[in-house]
Every structure is written in structure tokens, then in C-alpha cells.
Write a protein that holds these residues in place. Structure first.
Motif, PDB file in Angstrom:
ATOM      1  N   LYS A  83       0.897  -0.719   0.061  1.00 23.44           N
ATOM      2  CA  LYS A  83      -0.048  -0.111  -0.160  1.00 23.44           C
ATOM      3  C   LYS A  83       1.107   1.469  -0.357  1.00 23.44           C
ATOM      4  O   LYS A  83       0.629   2.723  -0.762  1.00 23.44           O
ATOM      5  N   THR A  84       1.713   1.325   0.908  1.00 22.79           N
ATOM      6  CA  THR A  84       3.169   2.580   0.649  1.00 22.79           C
ATOM      7  C   THR A  84       3.227   2.949  -0.237  1.00 22.79           C
ATOM      8  O   THR A  84       3.415   3.998  -0.819  1.00 22.79           O
ATOM      9  N   GLU A  85       4.070   1.396  -1.368  1.00 24.92           N
ATOM     10  CA  GLU A  85       4.294   1.293  -2.237  1.00 24.92           C
ATOM     11  C   GLU A  85       3.436   2.389  -3.963  1.00 24.92           C
ATOM     12  O   GLU A  85       3.963   3.076  -4.064  1.00 24.92           O
ATOM     13  N   SER A  86       2.484   2.153  -3.263  1.00 21.00           N
ATOM     14  CA  SER A  86       1.082   2.260  -4.344  1.00 21.00           C
ATOM     15  C   SER A  86       1.104   4.348  -4.185  1.00 21.00           C
ATOM     16  O   SER A  86       1.008   4.816  -5.798  1.00 21.00           O
ATOM     17  N   ILE A  87       0.983   4.134  -2.623  1.00 19.88           N
ATOM     18  CA  ILE A  87       0.598   5.400  -2.859  1.00 19.88           C
ATOM     19  C   ILE A  87       2.286   6.107  -3.382  1.00 19.88           C
ATOM     20  O   ILE A  87       1.779   7.097  -4.246  1.00 19.88           O
ATOM     21  N   ALA A  88       3.023   5.998  -3.129  1.00 20.16           N
ATOM     22  CA  ALA A  88       4.921   6.310  -3.549  1.00 20.16           C
ATOM     23  C   ALA A  88       4.355   6.567  -5.228  1.00 20.16           C
ATOM     24  O   ALA A  88       4.684   7.301  -5.688  1.00 20.16           O
ATOM     25  N   ARG A  89       4.333   5.539  -5.440  1.00 21.46           N
ATOM     26  CA  ARG A  89       4.246   5.845  -7.658  1.00 21.46           C
ATOM     27  C   ARG A  89       3.184   5.924  -7.601  1.00 21.46           C
ATOM     28  O   ARG A  89       3.485   7.017  -8.143  1.00 21.46           O
ATOM     29  N   HIS A  90       2.289   6.380  -7.227  1.00 18.32           N
ATOM     30  CA  HIS A  90       1.028   7.388  -8.067  1.00 18.32           C
ATOM     31  C   HIS A  90       1.515   8.880  -7.717  1.00 18.32           C
ATOM     32  O   HIS A  90       1.381   9.124  -8.475  1.00 18.32           O
ATOM     33  N   ASP A  91       2.405   8.719  -6.561  1.00 20.97           N
ATOM     34  CA  ASP A  91       3.036  10.237  -6.452  1.00 20.97           C
ATOM     35  C   ASP A  91       4.070  10.624  -7.248  1.00 20.97           C
ATOM     36  O   ASP A  91       3.630  11.853  -7.786  1.00 20.97           O
ATOM     37  N   ARG A  92       4.955   9.991  -7.595  1.00 18.62           N
ATOM     38  CA  ARG A  92       5.645   9.270  -8.130  1.00 18.62           C
ATOM     39  C   ARG A  92       4.487   9.899  -9.953  1.00 18.62           C
ATOM     40  O   ARG A  92       5.510  10.781 -10.893  1.00 18.62           O
ATOM     41  N   SER A  93       4.496   9.683 -10.091  1.00 21.62           N
ATOM     42  CA  SER A  93       3.755   9.742 -11.422  1.00 21.62           C
ATOM     43  C   SER A  93       2.876  10.557 -11.810  1.00 21.62           C
ATOM     44  O   SER A  93       2.878  11.868 -12.597  1.00 21.62           O
ATOM     45  N   ARG A  94       2.260  11.412 -10.990  1.00 22.11           N
ATOM     46  CA  ARG A  94       1.654  13.016 -10.963  1.00 22.11           C
ATOM     47  C   ARG A  94       3.100  13.830 -11.202  1.00 22.11           C
ATOM     48  O   ARG A  94       2.717  14.792 -12.164  1.00 22.11           O
ATOM     49  N   ILE A  95       3.769  13.349 -10.170  1.00 21.45           N
ATOM     50  CA  ILE A  95       4.989  14.214 -10.598  1.00 21.45           C
ATOM     51  C   ILE A  95       5.685  14.815 -12.174  1.00 21.45           C
ATOM     52  O   ILE A  95       6.075  15.755 -12.714  1.00 21.45           O
ATOM     53  N   GLN A  96       5.752  12.935 -12.455  1.00 17.79           N
ATOM     54  CA  GLN A  96       5.824  13.269 -14.362  1.00 17.79           C
ATOM     55  C   GLN A  96       5.420  13.634 -14.820  1.00 17.79           C
ATOM     56  O   GLN A  96       5.153  14.272 -15.629  1.00 17.79           O
ATOM     57  N   VAL A  97       4.097  13.057 -15.053  1.00 16.97           N
ATOM     58  CA  VAL A  97       2.843  14.150 -15.260  1.00 16.97           C
ATOM     59  C   VAL A  97       2.883  15.463 -15.804  1.00 16.97           C
ATOM     60  O   VAL A  97       3.387  15.903 -16.889  1.00 16.97           O
ATOM     61  N   ARG A  98       3.299  16.156 -14.601  1.00 13.41           N
ATOM     62  CA  ARG A  98       2.900  18.170 -14.134  1.00 13.41           C
ATOM     63  C   ARG A  98       4.545  17.932 -15.693  1.00 13.41           C
ATOM     64  O   ARG A  98       4.533  19.296 -16.187  1.00 13.41           O
ATOM     65  N   SER A  99       5.166  16.577 -15.299  1.00 10.52           N
ATOM     66  CA  SER A  99       7.277  18.099 -15.080  1.00 10.52           C
ATOM     67  C   SER A  99       6.780  18.005 -17.488  1.00 10.52           C
ATOM     68  O   SER A  99       7.453  18.764 -17.329  1.00 10.52           O
ATOM     69  N   GLU A 100       6.623  16.565 -17.395  1.00 11.83           N
ATOM     70  CA  GLU A 100       6.062  16.251 -19.181  1.00 11.83           C
ATOM     71  C   GLU A 100       5.748  17.885 -19.327  1.00 11.83           C
ATOM     72  O   GLU A 100       5.723  18.223 -20.724  1.00 11.83           O
ATOM     73  N   VAL A 101       4.701  18.416 -18.926  1.00 11.57           N
ATOM     74  CA  VAL A 101       3.242  18.962 -19.699  1.00 11.57           C
ATOM     75  C   VAL A 101       4.312  20.221 -19.240  1.00 11.57           C
ATOM     76  O   VAL A 101       4.139  21.318 -20.934  1.00 11.57           O
TER      77      VAL A 101
END
Length: 72
Positions: free
Chosen positions: A30-48
Motif C-alpha cells: 500500500k505504501t509503495e502504491s501511494i508513493a508510485r502514484h505520487d511520482r506518476s503525478r509529478i512526472q505527468v506535470r513535468s512532461e506537460v
């Protein structure tokens, strides 16, 4: 104590240990899933933000706030 009681205690101890291990594993996943989700959001924003050909700020108001947080 007879042999049946010893086997029962051993079995109960094994079940308890296995339950604890499974619970720890579920918490870790669960902890890893939350961290992975947060990294994903940061990556999307950076690419935009890095895409200079399209002005996303005109369409996405949250980018303006994100831009100020990251770059200032």
C-alpha cells in the motif's frame, strides 16, 4: 501436555506468524502504491511543463500554481 496439544500450539503459532508477515506485506504494498502514484503525478506535470509547443496554461489553471511552486 500431550502430543496433540503441542501440535495445536505449534500450528497456532505458525498461523499467527504467517498472518503478521502477510499484514506487513500488505502495508508495504500500500505504501509503495501511494508513493508510485505520487511520482506518476509529478512526472505527468513535468512532461506537460516541458512541452513548449502547446500552451497548456491557457487550458489548465492548476499549471499556473504548479509552475510557481516548482520554479520559484
Amino acid at each position: 501436555m500431550d502430543e496433540a496439544d503441542k501440535k495445536l500450539r505449534k500450528r497456532r503459532r505458525h498461523i499467527k506468524e504467517a498472518t503478521d508477515v502477510n499484514r506487513k506485506h500488505a502495508d508495504m504494498m500500500k505504501t509503495e502504491s501511494i508513493a508510485r502514484h505520487d511520482r506518476s503525478r509529478i512526472q505527468v506535470r513535468s512532461e506537460v511543463m516541458e512541452n513548449r509547443q502547446i500552451d497548456y496554461k491557457a487550458h489548465m489553471k492548476w499549471l499556473d500554481n504548479f509552475y510557481h511552486i516548482i520554479y520559484y
